[in-house]
Design a protein around this motif. Structure first.
Motif, PDB file in Angstrom:
ATOM      1  N   ILE A   1    -135.044   4.444 -53.154  1.00 31.09           N
ATOM      2  CA  ILE A   1    -135.595   3.423 -52.065  1.00 31.09           C
ATOM      3  C   ILE A   1    -134.892   3.772 -50.700  1.00 31.09           C
ATOM      4  O   ILE A   1    -135.678   3.674 -49.900  1.00 31.09           O
ATOM      5  CB  ILE A   1    -135.272   2.219 -52.594  1.00 31.09           C
ATOM      6  N   ILE A   2    -133.636   4.540 -50.734  1.00 24.56           N
ATOM      7  CA  ILE A   2    -133.141   4.635 -49.446  1.00 24.56           C
ATOM      8  C   ILE A   2    -133.695   6.184 -49.174  1.00 24.56           C
ATOM      9  O   ILE A   2    -134.123   6.166 -47.958  1.00 24.56           O
ATOM     10  CB  ILE A   2    -131.673   4.780 -49.625  1.00 24.56           C
ATOM     11  N   ARG A   3    -134.063   6.905 -49.741  1.00 25.26           N
ATOM     12  CA  ARG A   3    -134.421   8.248 -49.553  1.00 25.26           C
ATOM     13  C   ARG A   3    -135.969   8.074 -48.978  1.00 25.26           C
ATOM     14  O   ARG A   3    -136.458   8.675 -48.089  1.00 25.26           O
ATOM     15  CB  ARG A   3    -134.493   9.331 -50.521  1.00 25.26           C
ATOM     16  N   ALA A   4    -136.640   6.922 -49.671  1.00 25.65           N
ATOM     17  CA  ALA A   4    -138.017   6.612 -49.218  1.00 25.65           C
ATOM     18  C   ALA A   4    -138.083   6.132 -47.781  1.00 25.65           C
ATOM     19  O   ALA A   4    -139.182   6.122 -47.076  1.00 25.65           O
ATOM     20  CB  ALA A   4    -138.830   5.722 -50.197  1.00 25.65           C
ATOM     21  N   GLY A   5    -137.060   5.453 -47.333  1.00 22.12           N
ATOM     22  CA  GLY A   5    -136.779   4.934 -45.847  1.00 22.12           C
ATOM     23  C   GLY A   5    -136.194   3.636 -45.791  1.00 22.12           C
ATOM     24  O   GLY A   5    -136.333   3.153 -44.621  1.00 22.12           O
ATOM     25  N   ALA A   6    -135.868   3.079 -46.761  1.00 19.74           N
ATOM     26  CA  ALA A   6    -135.312   1.574 -46.837  1.00 19.74           C
ATOM     27  C   ALA A   6    -134.110   1.762 -46.028  1.00 19.74           C
ATOM     28  O   ALA A   6    -133.190   2.820 -46.018  1.00 19.74           O
ATOM     29  CB  ALA A   6    -134.947   1.120 -48.168  1.00 19.74           C
ATOM     30  N   ARG A   7    -133.558   0.839 -45.124  1.00 21.59           N
ATOM     31  CA  ARG A   7    -132.247   0.690 -44.322  1.00 21.59           C
ATOM     32  C   ARG A   7    -131.110  -0.063 -45.023  1.00 21.59           C
ATOM     33  O   ARG A   7    -130.175   0.134 -44.564  1.00 21.59           O
ATOM     34  CB  ARG A   7    -132.780   0.080 -43.193  1.00 21.59           C
ATOM     35  N   GLY A   8    -131.400  -0.585 -46.438  1.00 24.79           N
ATOM     36  CA  GLY A   8    -130.221  -0.902 -46.967  1.00 24.79           C
ATOM     37  C   GLY A   8    -130.606  -1.547 -48.539  1.00 24.79           C
ATOM     38  O   GLY A   8    -131.942  -1.299 -48.706  1.00 24.79           O
ATOM     39  N   TYR A   9    -130.017  -1.782 -49.059  1.00 27.81           N
ATOM     40  CA  TYR A   9    -130.094  -2.268 -50.522  1.00 27.81           C
ATOM     41  C   TYR A   9    -128.998  -3.159 -50.988  1.00 27.81           C
ATOM     42  O   TYR A   9    -127.854  -2.998 -50.996  1.00 27.81           O
ATOM     43  CB  TYR A   9    -130.022  -0.848 -51.556  1.00 27.81           C
ATOM     44  N   VAL A  10    -129.593  -4.444 -51.503  1.00 25.26           N
ATOM     45  CA  VAL A  10    -128.606  -5.664 -51.811  1.00 25.26           C
ATOM     46  C   VAL A  10    -129.283  -6.101 -53.050  1.00 25.26           C
ATOM     47  O   VAL A  10    -130.165  -5.796 -53.432  1.00 25.26           O
ATOM     48  CB  VAL A  10    -128.504  -6.662 -50.795  1.00 25.26           C
TER      49      VAL A  10
ATOM     50  N   PRO B   1    -145.837   2.154 -39.390  1.00 24.94           N
ATOM     51  CA  PRO B   1    -144.841   2.748 -38.942  1.00 24.94           C
ATOM     52  C   PRO B   1    -143.636   2.058 -38.224  1.00 24.94           C
ATOM     53  O   PRO B   1    -143.839   1.240 -37.475  1.00 24.94           O
ATOM     54  CB  PRO B   1    -145.257   3.889 -37.851  1.00 24.94           C
ATOM     55  N   GLY B   2    -142.363   2.187 -38.433  1.00 21.85           N
ATOM     56  CA  GLY B   2    -141.399   1.456 -37.835  1.00 21.85           C
ATOM     57  C   GLY B   2    -140.888   0.207 -38.536  1.00 21.85           C
ATOM     58  O   GLY B   2    -139.966  -0.502 -38.039  1.00 21.85           O
ATOM     59  N   ALA B   3    -141.509  -0.076 -39.620  1.00 22.30           N
ATOM     60  CA  ALA B   3    -141.320  -1.252 -40.460  1.00 22.30           C
ATOM     61  C   ALA B   3    -139.855  -1.194 -41.108  1.00 22.30           C
ATOM     62  O   ALA B   3    -139.445  -0.163 -41.505  1.00 22.30           O
ATOM     63  CB  ALA B   3    -142.243  -1.535 -41.578  1.00 22.30           C
ATOM     64  N   LYS B   4    -138.761  -1.949 -41.035  1.00 22.93           N
ATOM     65  CA  LYS B   4    -137.580  -2.009 -41.353  1.00 22.93           C
ATOM     66  C   LYS B   4    -137.256  -2.670 -42.714  1.00 22.93           C
ATOM     67  O   LYS B   4    -137.972  -3.932 -42.705  1.00 22.93           O
ATOM     68  CB  LYS B   4    -136.698  -2.771 -40.291  1.00 22.93           C
ATOM     69  N   CYS B   5    -137.218  -2.039 -43.712  1.00 21.06           N
ATOM     70  CA  CYS B   5    -137.212  -2.713 -45.018  1.00 21.06           C
ATOM     71  C   CYS B   5    -135.524  -2.766 -45.620  1.00 21.06           C
ATOM     72  O   CYS B   5    -135.138  -1.762 -45.677  1.00 21.06           O
ATOM     73  CB  CYS B   5    -137.935  -1.767 -45.947  1.00 21.06           C
ATOM     74  N   LEU B   6    -135.356  -3.824 -46.387  1.00 21.47           N
ATOM     75  CA  LEU B   6    -134.100  -4.187 -46.962  1.00 21.47           C
ATOM     76  C   LEU B   6    -134.580  -4.308 -48.494  1.00 21.47           C
ATOM     77  O   LEU B   6    -135.090  -5.387 -48.775  1.00 21.47           O
ATOM     78  CB  LEU B   6    -133.273  -5.125 -46.363  1.00 21.47           C
TER      79      LEU B   6
ATOM     80  N   ASP C   1    -139.925  -8.686 -38.648  1.00 20.31           N
ATOM     81  CA  ASP C   1    -138.776  -8.022 -38.018  1.00 20.31           C
ATOM     82  C   ASP C   1    -138.046  -7.131 -39.172  1.00 20.31           C
ATOM     83  O   ASP C   1    -137.639  -6.013 -39.013  1.00 20.31           O
ATOM     84  CB  ASP C   1    -137.697  -8.973 -37.534  1.00 20.31           C
ATOM     85  N   VAL C   2    -138.170  -7.616 -40.489  1.00 19.29           N
ATOM     86  CA  VAL C   2    -137.589  -7.196 -41.551  1.00 19.29           C
ATOM     87  C   VAL C   2    -138.320  -7.239 -42.787  1.00 19.29           C
ATOM     88  O   VAL C   2    -139.200  -8.689 -42.973  1.00 19.29           O
ATOM     89  CB  VAL C   2    -136.166  -7.559 -42.098  1.00 19.29           C
ATOM     90  N   VAL C   3    -138.530  -6.459 -44.037  1.00 18.20           N
ATOM     91  CA  VAL C   3    -139.205  -6.747 -45.151  1.00 18.20           C
ATOM     92  C   VAL C   3    -138.122  -6.713 -46.132  1.00 18.20           C
ATOM     93  O   VAL C   3    -137.296  -5.850 -46.053  1.00 18.20           O
ATOM     94  CB  VAL C   3    -140.317  -5.599 -45.332  1.00 18.20           C
ATOM     95  N   LEU C   4    -138.133  -7.723 -46.977  1.00 22.73           N
ATOM     96  CA  LEU C   4    -137.415  -7.718 -48.342  1.00 22.73           C
ATOM     97  C   LEU C   4    -138.254  -7.471 -49.201  1.00 22.73           C
ATOM     98  O   LEU C   4    -139.171  -7.943 -49.799  1.00 22.73           O
ATOM     99  CB  LEU C   4    -136.847  -9.584 -48.532  1.00 22.73           C
ATOM    100  N   LEU C   5    -137.842  -6.286 -49.729  1.00 31.22           N
ATOM    101  CA  LEU C   5    -138.495  -5.442 -50.905  1.00 31.22           C
ATOM    102  C   LEU C   5    -137.986  -5.278 -52.151  1.00 31.22           C
ATOM    103  O   LEU C   5    -136.708  -4.879 -52.055  1.00 31.22           O
ATOM    104  CB  LEU C   5    -138.754  -4.196 -50.071  1.00 31.22           C
TER     105      LEU C   5
END
Length: 230
Positions: free
Chosen positions: A97-106, A78-83, A53-57
């Motif tokens: 990392i956001i420009r590359a496609g991650a949906r967030g950054y913590v 395709p469609g992988a959701k990465c945080l 569901d989500v990748v912690l990256l």
């Protein structure tokens, strides 16, 4: 997507085995760690096989880092959701990392419960940022630096349209909008504004309805494009 009430399935990508073990332990019962990897090739293969569901990256990894993983996932999963979950709070790392496609950054200072909440929000197509990092992303999009399509624009007609949209909002709704755009959680907004979480939720729903948007991610993008956050 996982059914409501079930644990999100997560792949954890970090080159430090000890850190992965710590995250796995801290998130036990909150999410399901469906796979792990410590480098780019292993991460791409695991994500493609597991379809979490989500990748912690992590951002910095052997073999090209988180950005390279995101680039390869665009074709291999395709469609992988990465945080992004990183010790780094360098603006260049965040924007890349956001420009590359991650949906967030913590950052790795986040608590286990906050991290689990962030995972669920990314699973639900939300954008999630540690509060102090949100400004980097907003600035990048506001300056037209977002990846893919055209820039944020800034014609007189667009500015006038933005002003008209904002005129629909009450002063409190504008406050809530700016806090959402900065990446604050509902409970954090409630504390800052001295209102209840339910009131925050009601304001967000009203803002989404008035601006004809569907998600917090769209709301954050909308605010960034109009330079509403310093």
């Amino acid at each position: 997507m996982a059914e409501t009430g079930t644990c999100p399935r997560v792949v954890l990508v970090d080159d430090h085995a000890l850190f992965r073990a710590g995250v796995r332990s801290e998130l036990e019962g909150l999410v399901e760690i469906a796979g792990e990897a410590g480098d780019v090739d292993g991460a791409v293969a695991t994500i493609a096989a597991v379809r979490p569901d989500v990748v912690l990256l992590d951002v910095h990894l052997p073999g090209g880092g988180g950005v390279e993983i995101l680039r390869r996932l665009a074709t291999e999963a395709p469609g992988a959701k990465c945080l992004a979950l990183s010790v780094s709070d360098d603006p260049e790392d965040v924007i890349a990392i956001i420009r590359a496609g991650a949906r967030g950054y913590v950052t790795k200072t986040i608590s286990p419960t906050e991290l689990a909440d962030a995972i669920r929000r990314v699973q639900d197509d939300d954008a999630v940022f540690s509060p102090r990092l949100a400004g980097f992303v907003l600035d990048a999009f506001a300056s037209g630096g977002g990846g893919g399509g055209g820039g944020a624009g800034g014609s007189a007609a667009e500015v006038a349209a933005a002003d008209a949209d904002l005129d629909q909002l009450t002063p409190r709704e504008r406050e809530v909008l700016r806090h959402i755009a900065r990446g604050y959680l509902y409970k954090e907004i409630a504390q800052r504004l001295g209102i209840s979480v339910k009131t925050v939720e009601a304001h967000v729903s009203a803002v989404l309805r008035k601006l004809q948007l569907s998600t917090r991610h769209e709301l954050s993008r909308w605010a960034a494009e109009r330079r509403l956050v310093d």
